[in-house]
Design a protein around this motif. Structure first.
Motif, PDB file in Angstrom:
ATOM      1  N   ALA A  54     112.687  18.640  10.796  1.00  0.00           N
ATOM      2  CA  ALA A  54     112.650  17.178  10.669  1.00  0.00           C
ATOM      3  C   ALA A  54     113.965  16.682  11.262  1.00  0.00           C
ATOM      4  CB  ALA A  54     112.526  16.768   9.200  1.00  0.00           C
ATOM      5  N   GLU A  56     116.678  13.167  11.830  1.00  0.00           N
ATOM      6  CA  GLU A  56     117.094  11.804  11.520  1.00  0.00           C
ATOM      7  C   GLU A  56     117.695  11.219  12.790  1.00  0.00           C
ATOM      8  OE1 GLU A  56     120.372   9.492   8.781  1.00  0.00           O
ATOM      9  OE2 GLU A  56     119.510  11.352   8.017  1.00  0.00           O
ATOM     10  N   ASP A  89     112.764   5.934  11.752  1.00  0.00           N
ATOM     11  CA  ASP A  89     112.562   5.987  10.303  1.00  0.00           C
ATOM     12  C   ASP A  89     111.608   7.100   9.868  1.00  0.00           C
ATOM     13  OD1 ASP A  89     110.303   4.766  11.352  1.00  0.00           O
ATOM     14  OD2 ASP A  89     110.284   3.101   9.928  1.00  0.00           O
ATOM     15  N   TYR A  90     111.179   7.975  10.799  1.00  0.00           N
ATOM     16  CA  TYR A  90     110.303   9.098  10.458  1.00  0.00           C
ATOM     17  C   TYR A  90     111.147  10.279   9.994  1.00  0.00           C
ATOM     18  CZ  TYR A  90     106.947  12.900  10.937  1.00  0.00           C
ATOM     19  OH  TYR A  90     106.143  13.989  10.703  1.00  0.00           O
ATOM     20  N   ARG A  91     110.764  10.893   8.892  1.00  0.00           N
ATOM     21  CA  ARG A  91     111.532  12.022   8.359  1.00  0.00           C
ATOM     22  C   ARG A  91     110.666  13.266   8.131  1.00  0.00           C
ATOM     23  NH1 ARG A  91     114.674   8.896   9.839  1.00  0.00           N
ATOM     24  NH2 ARG A  91     116.543   8.106   8.783  1.00  0.00           N
TER      25      ARG A  91
END
Length: 149
Positions: A54, A56, A89-91
């Protein structure tokens, strides 16, 4: 210009953590994403391949997931939605939607390079509804309207 800081987190539980992406040369625009599991794609098959990571991405930027040209040349492997977008904003886990356009199955081992990640600035538009749009030389001409080549 201040550096853009990317923070990665290992999220896959498919084996030892893979290395985080990095730029392989000083002039590289993208960093390689790797398959976090072994996958074989039959001709015509598409599959979401996990990366085990993932990321940021800072506000004002996006991650563009792009196909690798060598895979396209040698095996006919590309991406269904190229480029794929990773919003700031995708995690969740980054996945790569691969497709085999070739004539033979293509196998990827865990850790093989499957795509590139390019970080790019994003411009957010102000939206306005209008009764008319300004004229242009092209007008409403669509596919193939600007030439015959």
């Amino acid at each position: 210009m201040a550096p853009v800081i990317l923070r990665f987190r290992h999220v896959g539980n498919r084996g030892p953590a893979l290395d985080v992406p990095k730029y392989e040369t000083p002039g590289a625009a993208g960093m390689d994403l790797r398959a976090d599991e072994a996958v074989t794609l039959a001709p015509g098959e598409r599959r979401l391949v996990p990366t085990g990571l993932a990321v940021e991405i800072p506000p004002g930027f996006e991650g563009q997931v792009r196909p690798r040209s060598g895979l396209a040349l040698r095996h006919g492997v590309g991406m269904v939605n190229a480029p794929g977008t990773i919003d700031s904003d995708y995690r969740g886990e980054v996945g790569v939607l691969l497709v085999n356009h070739g004539q033979a199955p293509v196998a990827f081992a865990r850790g093989d390079r499957i795509a590139q990640l390019v970080i790019a600035p994003v411009v957010r538009a102000e939206i306005a509804l209008a009764d008319a749009l300004s004229d242009s030389g092209r007008g409403g001409g669509g596919f193939g309207s600007t030439g015959h080549q």
